[in-house]
Design an enzyme around this catalytic site. Structure first.
Site, PDB file in Angstrom:
ATOM      1  N   LYS A 201      27.869  71.082 -22.001  1.00 30.90           N
ATOM      2  CA  LYS A 201      28.107  69.999 -21.043  1.00 30.90           C
ATOM      3  C   LYS A 201      28.065  70.592 -19.640  1.00 30.90           C
ATOM      4  O   LYS A 201      28.934  71.369 -19.250  1.00 30.90           O
ATOM      5  CB  LYS A 201      29.456  69.337 -21.313  1.00 30.90           C
ATOM      6  CG  LYS A 201      29.759  68.149 -20.416  1.00 30.90           C
ATOM      7  CD  LYS A 201      31.084  67.502 -20.798  1.00 30.90           C
ATOM      8  CE  LYS A 201      31.417  66.320 -19.901  1.00 30.90           C
ATOM      9  NZ  LYS A 201      32.703  65.693 -20.272  1.00 30.90           N
ATOM     10  N   LYS A 254      24.575  67.599 -22.933  1.00 36.70           N
ATOM     11  CA  LYS A 254      24.839  66.536 -21.959  1.00 36.70           C
ATOM     12  C   LYS A 254      24.743  67.124 -20.550  1.00 36.70           C
ATOM     13  O   LYS A 254      25.400  68.126 -20.273  1.00 36.70           O
ATOM     14  CB  LYS A 254      26.243  65.962 -22.192  1.00 36.70           C
ATOM     15  CG  LYS A 254      26.624  64.844 -21.236  1.00 36.70           C
ATOM     16  CD  LYS A 254      28.039  64.354 -21.496  1.00 36.70           C
ATOM     17  CE  LYS A 254      28.392  63.226 -20.534  1.00 36.70           C
ATOM     18  NZ  LYS A 254      29.782  62.748 -20.718  1.00 36.70           N
TER      19      LYS A 254
END
Length: 331
Positions: A201, A254
């Protein structure tokens, strides 16, 4: 000089032939649809920076779930806007708060729907960070207490599993979060609950609209000390490798679109399902361009999501899911 027509060109000469040799396909079953639930009655409030995405009260959530099921979407990701916030995000692990209410209701309305619970504290803390923060009053420098945060994240995961979540999706990026949550779930009797780790992330500029949706913008500082530097690729391997060792069942990247190289790297290195999160700004940019007539929304979205499949994603989290499901049915 005359050159013969190539094999590739021969195989592209008709729609039927192109379809027969297509290497990657997008299926409704590949999609997870994010939903934002909130308190109140008859609340269906469009998020200004995310057209066609809404804050939903429980009665409107039922309508949304009925539509999701009718479209053939198999999974939803639940985010919540709670009644109260405090320094330790206690509404995240409150068994009676909105996320837990929503999960319980969804499993009654649609038992076969796979419910993924986002497991983080940022939506529930008054400071907007993903863990417990210690602020030095003299220097105004904030630091995250990793180990104390893990204890609260474990409580949150257990509460979500108790409510009926099929998958716990920790998005906090604390060190050791997969191991801590796996141990906590197992000790609480939830050995069968899978963990979809936000393994990679990045501290990205693509999250802006989501922070409007989840009311989760940091009140001071940023999240760069616990989210990844967009310049780093090898670090992604280390993060994912750690999560695999700690017991993750899925690995997520992400954002997705600016990090397709990372999706492919993880696909090549690990034998777990890879999840790509088609995040809020990726969604909103397409919506904005489409509303101005600059792009063909359907064509752009389907090509974008197909690129994620081609890069190696098995699953795509996307706010476009309902539209994509309709388009795939039409085709």
């Amino acid at each position: 000089m005359t050159f013969p027509i190539t094999r590739n060109r021969r195989l592209r000469r008709s729609t039927a032939l192109r379809s027969m040799v297509r290497e990657n396909r997008l299926h409704i079953e590949d999609l997870i649809y994010p939903i934002f639930v909130t308190h109140g009655h008859n609340v269906r409030e469009e998020i200004p920076s995310m057209p066609s995405v809404y804050h939903l009260s429980m009665d409107q959530l039922k309508v949304e779930i009925e539509e999701v099921m009718a479209l053939g979407i198999k999974s939803v990701l639940v985010f919540g806007v709670p009644n109260y916030k405090d320094a330790v995000g206690s509404s995240a692990y409150d068994d009676d708060e909105i996320v837990q209410q929503a999960i319980k209701a969804i499993k009654i309305w649609a038992p076969e729907l796979v419910v993924v619970a986002d497991t983080c504290l940022c939506q529930f803390t008054d400071h907007g960070h993903c863990g417990v923060v210690h602020l030095d009053q003299e220097t105004q420098i904030a630091t995250i207490d990793n180990d104390q945060s893990l204890q609260l994240l474990v409580k949150t995961a257990i509460s979500q599993a108790k409510a009926g979540a099929d998958i716990i999706a920790p998005s906090n990026m604390m060190d050791g979060f997969v191991a801590a949550i796996r141990q906590g779930l197992d000790e609480a009797g939830y050995e069968d609950i899978a963990i979809m780790s936000y393994s990679v992330k990045y501290a990205s500029a693509f999250y802006g609209p989501f922070r409007d949706a989840a009311h989760s913008a940091p009140q001071f500082g940023d999240r760069k000390t616990y989210q990844m530097d967009p310049a780093n690729a090898l670090e992604a391997l280390r993060e994912a490798d750690s999560d695999v060792a700690e017991g993750a069942d899925f690995l997520m990247v992400k954002p997705a679109l600016a990090y397709l190289d990372i999706v492919r790297t993880l696909k090549d290195q690990f034998d777990l399902p890879i999840v790509a999160y088609n995040v809020s700004a990726e969604y909103s940019m397409v919506k904005a361009a489409s509303s101005n007539g600059w792009v063909d929304e359907k064509a752009i979205v389907l090509e974008t999501l197909l690129s994620m499949k081609r890069a190696g994603a098995s699953i795509i989290i996307t706010y476009h899911a309902k539209d994509v499901a309709k388009w795939l049915k039409e085709d």
